[in-house]
Design a protein around this motif. Structure first.
Motif, PDB file in Angstrom:
ATOM      1  N   MET A   1      -2.019 -24.956  57.576  1.00 36.42           N
ATOM      2  CA  MET A   1      -3.325 -25.246  57.520  1.00 36.42           C
ATOM      3  C   MET A   1      -3.502 -26.578  57.463  1.00 36.42           C
ATOM      4  N   PRO A   2      -3.148 -27.399  56.569  1.00 38.94           N
ATOM      5  CA  PRO A   2      -3.211 -29.031  56.553  1.00 38.94           C
ATOM      6  C   PRO A   2      -2.947 -29.373  57.925  1.00 38.94           C
ATOM      7  N   ALA A   3      -1.831 -29.260  58.490  1.00 45.06           N
ATOM      8  CA  ALA A   3      -1.485 -29.594  59.712  1.00 45.06           C
ATOM      9  C   ALA A   3      -2.398 -29.518  60.799  1.00 45.06           C
ATOM     10  N   CYS A   4      -2.965 -28.185  60.957  1.00 44.36           N
ATOM     11  CA  CYS A   4      -4.034 -27.791  61.783  1.00 44.36           C
ATOM     12  C   CYS A   4      -5.476 -28.543  61.560  1.00 44.36           C
ATOM     13  N   VAL A   5      -5.774 -28.550  60.397  1.00 38.89           N
ATOM     14  CA  VAL A   5      -6.977 -29.544  60.101  1.00 38.89           C
ATOM     15  C   VAL A   5      -6.897 -31.051  60.596  1.00 38.89           C
ATOM     16  N   ALA A   6      -5.493 -31.558  60.162  1.00 39.71           N
ATOM     17  CA  ALA A   6      -5.150 -33.099  60.407  1.00 39.71           C
ATOM     18  C   ALA A   6      -5.421 -33.030  62.137  1.00 39.71           C
ATOM     19  N   MET A   7      -4.622 -32.224  62.716  1.00 44.55           N
ATOM     20  CA  MET A   7      -4.990 -32.143  64.375  1.00 44.55           C
ATOM     21  C   MET A   7      -6.054 -32.278  64.562  1.00 44.55           C
TER      22      MET A   7
ATOM     23  N   GLY B   1     -12.866 -35.786  65.566  1.00 40.45           N
ATOM     24  CA  GLY B   1     -13.320 -36.804  65.067  1.00 40.45           C
ATOM     25  C   GLY B   1     -13.910 -36.266  63.732  1.00 40.45           C
ATOM     26  N   TYR B   2     -13.979 -35.091  63.415  1.00 39.79           N
ATOM     27  CA  TYR B   2     -14.596 -34.395  62.205  1.00 39.79           C
ATOM     28  C   TYR B   2     -13.876 -33.415  61.633  1.00 39.79           C
ATOM     29  N   SER B   3     -13.664 -33.240  60.293  1.00 40.88           N
ATOM     30  CA  SER B   3     -12.999 -31.982  59.829  1.00 40.88           C
ATOM     31  C   SER B   3     -13.592 -30.739  59.939  1.00 40.88           C
ATOM     32  N   PRO B   4     -12.790 -30.005  60.343  1.00 38.30           N
ATOM     33  CA  PRO B   4     -13.187 -28.395  60.841  1.00 38.30           C
ATOM     34  C   PRO B   4     -13.617 -27.556  59.430  1.00 38.30           C
TER      35      PRO B   4
END
Length: 306
Positions: free
Chosen positions: A169-175, A181-184
């Motif tokens: 999940m952290p990699a998905c959020v970073a992508m 341009g904003y965190s999901p």
């Protein structure tokens, strides 16, 4: 507005309607005219055919309001116009009809995305009436491959597993944050987390973990996820790759080439003979990597972000 209601503003060829379930096979036939360009819409429409429009999370608009459908538009989290090139000048009428529905309903989608001519024309008709766009990405080459990749697939890239979600999940959020341009997950992220989970559960999420991941004695620990990608839309013989990401510390080492080759090989074996994606035109490094894998440009997308 009922599912069979027409948009009453305007007249004649400027009228489209919200489609009923019985209309969806005909809508898919319109998408089949260019399945790579239409895969974002057709993937949602196929869900609606199988499980109903509520499960698909949106509406399908059809033009013209009477007679054989010639253009459609998916309206959900994304607004995706499908206006076949064969329509020629008639495509202007189709876009105008979709603009009227979108104006009447107000902005409900987080983006307009699709074939560049249709997506940008739809935004041009809505720009005066909707809130300003956060960004317009007008040139996104659409690439596809319908054969074995030209580079050797990375043997360490494999399907993700549900028990790996906390690490993935952290990699998905970073992508997502880097791309959009904003965190999901800034507001909780329930919908985003469920989307990632469903892709993993459906065997449409790929990952390469660091070789030392899981070794408590490794120094330094390094990144847990080195490469990841998903098949975000699959329909009508096309699997569209989304969410490609390489850890920033490892970029420039051609991990994406072997990783994408692995995705292409597996997707073509299991799901669809054609694998596609679209990429920002300014991302020269990504374009070169995809071309080395064997992707060719087949069109151009555009995205309007809100």
């Amino acid at each position: 507005m009922g599912v069979r209601d027409q948009v009453t503003a305007g007249a004649g060829r400027d009228i489209a309607r919200v489609l009923a379930p019985a209309d969806l096979p005909e809508a898919l036939a319109v998408c089949a005219l260019d399945p790579v360009a239409a895969v974002l819409a057709s993937s949602r429409i196929e869900i609606a055919v199988r499980a109903g429009l509520p499960a698909a999370g949106g509406q399908v608009w059809g033009w013209p309001a009477a007679g054989r459908l010639r253009a459609v538009c998916w309206s959900g989290a994304n607004l995706v116009p499908v206006v076949p090139a064969a329509l020629g000048a008639d495509g202007v009428d189709a876009i105008g009809a979709f603009v009227r529905i979108a104006r009447g309903q107000g902005r409900r989608s987080s983006s307009i995305v699709g074939e560049s001519g249709a997506a940008l024309a739809l935004w041009a008709g809505l720009e005066r009436f909707w809130p300003p766009a956060r960004e317009v990405r007008a040139h996104q080459p659409s690439l596809a491959i319908a054969r074995d990749p030209d580079v050797e697939p990375d043997p360490r890239v494999r399907l993700s597993r549900l028990e790996e979600l906390p690490t993935l999940m952290p990699a998905c959020v970073a992508m997502f944050t880097e791309e959009v341009g904003y965190s999901p997950v800034a507001g909780g992220g329930v919908a985003y987390r469920e989307r990632v989970r469903s892709l993993v559960a459906d065997s449409r999420s790929y990952v390469r973990f660091a070789a030392r991941f899981g070794d408590p004695y490794a120094r330094p620990p390094g990144p847990a996820v080195e490469f990841k990608a998903e098949l975000g839309a699959v329909a009508q013989g096309v699997a569209q790759v989304q969410g490609v990401w390489v850890d920033p510390a490892l970029r420039g080492r051609r991990l994406s080439e072997g990783g994408m080759a692995a995705v292409v090989a597996d997707a073509r074996r299991r799901l669809a003979p054609v694998v596609s994606l679209y990429v920002n035109g300014y991302n020269v490094r990504a374009m070169r990597a995809y071309r080395r894998v064997g992707f060719d440009q087949v069109g151009t997308f555009a995205t309007v972000l809100f």
